[in-house]
Design an enzyme around this catalytic site. Structure first.
Site, short mmCIF file in Angstrom:
data_model
loop_
_atom_site.label_atom_id
_atom_site.label_comp_id
_atom_site.label_asym_id
_atom_site.label_seq_id
_atom_site.Cartn_x
_atom_site.Cartn_y
_atom_site.Cartn_z
N LYS A 1 0.87 -1.28 -0.20
CA LYS A 1 -0.10 -0.06 0.09
C LYS A 1 0.84 1.32 -0.10
CE LYS A 1 -4.29 -1.81 0.76
NZ LYS A 1 -5.71 -1.96 1.57
N LYS B 1 -3.38 -10.46 -6.86
CA LYS B 1 -4.75 -10.89 -6.32
C LYS B 1 -5.92 -9.91 -6.77
CE LYS B 1 -5.57 -8.70 -1.87
NZ LYS B 1 -6.61 -8.85 -1.09
N LYS C 1 -10.66 -5.07 -4.26
CA LYS C 1 -11.67 -4.26 -4.41
C LYS C 1 -11.29 -2.81 -5.00
CE LYS C 1 -13.30 -4.38 0.03
NZ LYS C 1 -12.28 -3.98 1.27
P1 ATP Z 1 -8.45 -3.51 -0.63
O1 ATP Z 1 -8.49 -3.59 -2.17
O2 ATP Z 1 -9.24 -2.01 -0.18
O3 ATP Z 1 -7.13 -3.55 0.15
P2 ATP Z 1 -9.33 -6.05 -0.17
O4 ATP Z 1 -10.11 -6.54 -1.61
O5 ATP Z 1 -8.03 -6.54 -0.18
O6 ATP Z 1 -9.45 -4.65 -0.02
P3 ATP Z 1 -10.13 -6.45 2.19
O7 ATP Z 1 -11.37 -5.65 3.04
O8 ATP Z 1 -8.70 -6.22 2.47
O9 ATP Z 1 -10.28 -6.61 0.75
O10 ATP Z 1 -10.49 -7.90 2.78
C1 ATP Z 1 -11.47 -8.36 3.27
C2 ATP Z 1 -11.35 -10.17 3.45
O11 ATP Z 1 -11.44 -10.49 2.07
C3 ATP Z 1 -10.24 -10.27 3.95
O12 ATP Z 1 -10.40 -11.59 4.70
C4 ATP Z 1 -9.57 -10.76 2.89
O13 ATP Z 1 -8.34 -11.90 3.45
C5 ATP Z 1 -10.43 -11.42 1.73
N1 ATP Z 1 -9.73 -11.17 0.63
C6 ATP Z 1 -9.62 -9.95 -0.16
N2 ATP Z 1 -9.17 -10.19 -1.44
C7 ATP Z 1 -9.34 -11.63 -1.51
C8 ATP Z 1 -8.91 -12.32 -2.68
N3 ATP Z 1 -8.61 -11.92 -3.76
N4 ATP Z 1 -9.20 -13.72 -2.63
C9 ATP Z 1 -9.49 -14.24 -1.42
N5 ATP Z 1 -9.67 -13.37 -0.19
C10 ATP Z 1 -9.73 -12.14 -0.14
#
Ligand code: ATP
Ligand code: LTN
Length: 337
Positions: A119, A201, A204
């Site tokens: 980040k 990965k 969002k």
């Molecule tokens: P950001 O892009 O804002 O960092 P993010 O998509 O990584 O967000 P988080 O809010 O950080 O999402 O994560 C919420 C949950 O979803 C956590 O348990 C995280 O491990 C899971 N998660 C996020 N992205 C993935 C993915 N690509 N595959 C599986 N689990 C995920």
């Protein structure tokens, strides 16, 4: 949840940031798996808005997404009567414990967190102290509830290890205070990859709209994005080293259908990638259709969502206060009489 249940049942805590529209990665890595725990554990699921502001957020959008994330928890099947669903900023003990734990977390260990490093690159003009201490707030979330199990995607395991290190350090100085939590990674869906760059990965906050499939995307958009998913020049549907795109689509298909790799290979033998991509898109769209319908119903009933938030925060605050009082006593803070 009453005190007796808290003693008998083990506790689960997890959270999602209201930092964007939730993706199929968030769904498979976290929310979808939570329902199976609701009868056998004390479950607390939090919308972690304090975490979300480590990256700049538009206030109106953050407010809307907080409601949306809560509505998605419920639309994905979580029963607010059986699970404690709440918003992090409604329970001040999270910020309070976080401050104390900051004094038991080391600069060096926080510098090694890969999410912080990633980040810091992505938001190079806003490497704020909150982004750096983000995992300490997460440790506070978990430790406040004497949590046994934390269901998350694989990317969060490093933060759970750190939570254990902080808890251990504190327990060693002050005696048994925090229960030691374990991470829980789903069998299928622990790491869903981007459809545009399958070595990354799915996230969002990805700016490429074709990289992530959002839970709330329309049926047409879901199918279109899967049809355009980046794969390789092979044509046979099978899992293999280096075929990140196909491997990812197979993982998604398995997570929604329960089919094994061998089942999938047999089902698409001789049919090629186009056929398979369409099938994955349809399975995902079918599975998400009831979630969409329930989400729309809930978002039209703000009063209901506010009731869930209020009840959830009251239940969580009661449990959190018990741990926080213990911590304050142990470190030597005075209590007002
Ligand atoms: P950001 O892009 O804002 O960092 P993010 O998509 O990584 O967000 P988080 O809010 O950080 O999402 O994560 C919420 C949950 O979803 C956590 O348990 C995280 O491990 C899971 N998660 C996020 N992205 C993935 C993915 N690509 N595959 C599986 N689990 C995920
Ligand atoms: N850091 C997590 C979200 C999160 C969380 C938590 C998950 C905040 N607090 C406590 C599990 C337990 C993330 O970025 N996915």
């Amino acid at each position: 949840m009453n005190d007796k249940e808290t003693l008998v049942k083990k506790t689960i805590f997890s959270g999602v940031q209201p930092s964007g529209m939730l993706t199929v990665g968030n769904y498979l890595g976290s929310i979808k798996n939570w329902k199976e725990f609701e009868e056998t554990y004390n479950c607390l699921y939090c919308v972690v808005d304090l975490h979300a502001i480590t990256v700049r957020q538009d206030p109106a959008t953050l407010r809307r997404r907080t409601y949306e994330t809560l509505a998605l928890y419920i639309a994905s099947g979580l029963d607010p009567e059986k699970n404690t669903l709440f918003v992090q900023s409604h329970v001040p003990a999270h910020a309070e414990l976080s401050w104390v734990l900051n004094c038991y977390a080391m600069h060096g260990e926080l510098s090694r967190m890969t999410q912080f490093k990633d980040k810091s690159k992505k938001y190079a003009s806003n490497i704020n102290a909150g982004l750096f201490t983000y995992p300490v707030l997460m440790a506070a979330d978990i430790l406040l509830y004497q949590t046994d199990l934390v269901p998350v995607g694989i990317d969060q395991m490093q933060h759970i290890e750190l939570t254990r290190d902080i808890a251990n350090r504190f327990n060693q100085v002050y005696g048994d205070t925090f229960r030691m939590p374990e991470g829980f990674i789903p069998k299928a869906g622990a790491k869903i990859m981007s459809l545009a760059e399958p070595e990354k990965k799915m996230s969002k906050s990805d700016t490429n709209g074709n990289a992530s499939v959002y839970i709330l995307d329309s049926r047409d958009d879901i199918i279109r994005k899967f049809k355009r998913a980046v794969t390789d020049s092979d044509t046979v549907v099978r899992r293999a080293e280096g075929k990140d795109g196909i491997n990812n689509l197979m993982t998604i298909y398995t997570a929604f259908t329960g089919k094994s790799d061998a089942d999938i290979e047999a089902e698409f033998a001789g049919l090629g990638y186009g056929h398979f991509k369409l099938a994955v898109g349809e399975v995902v769209a079918d599975a998400l259709a009831p979630v969409h319908a329930e989400f729309d119903r809930l978002m039209a009933d703000k009063a209901y969502l506010e009731g869930v938030m209020k009840d959830g925060a009251a239940k969580a605050a009661y449990l959190a206060r018990k741990t926080l009082s213990k911590v304050y006593r142990k470190v030597g803070f005075t209590q007002p009489k």
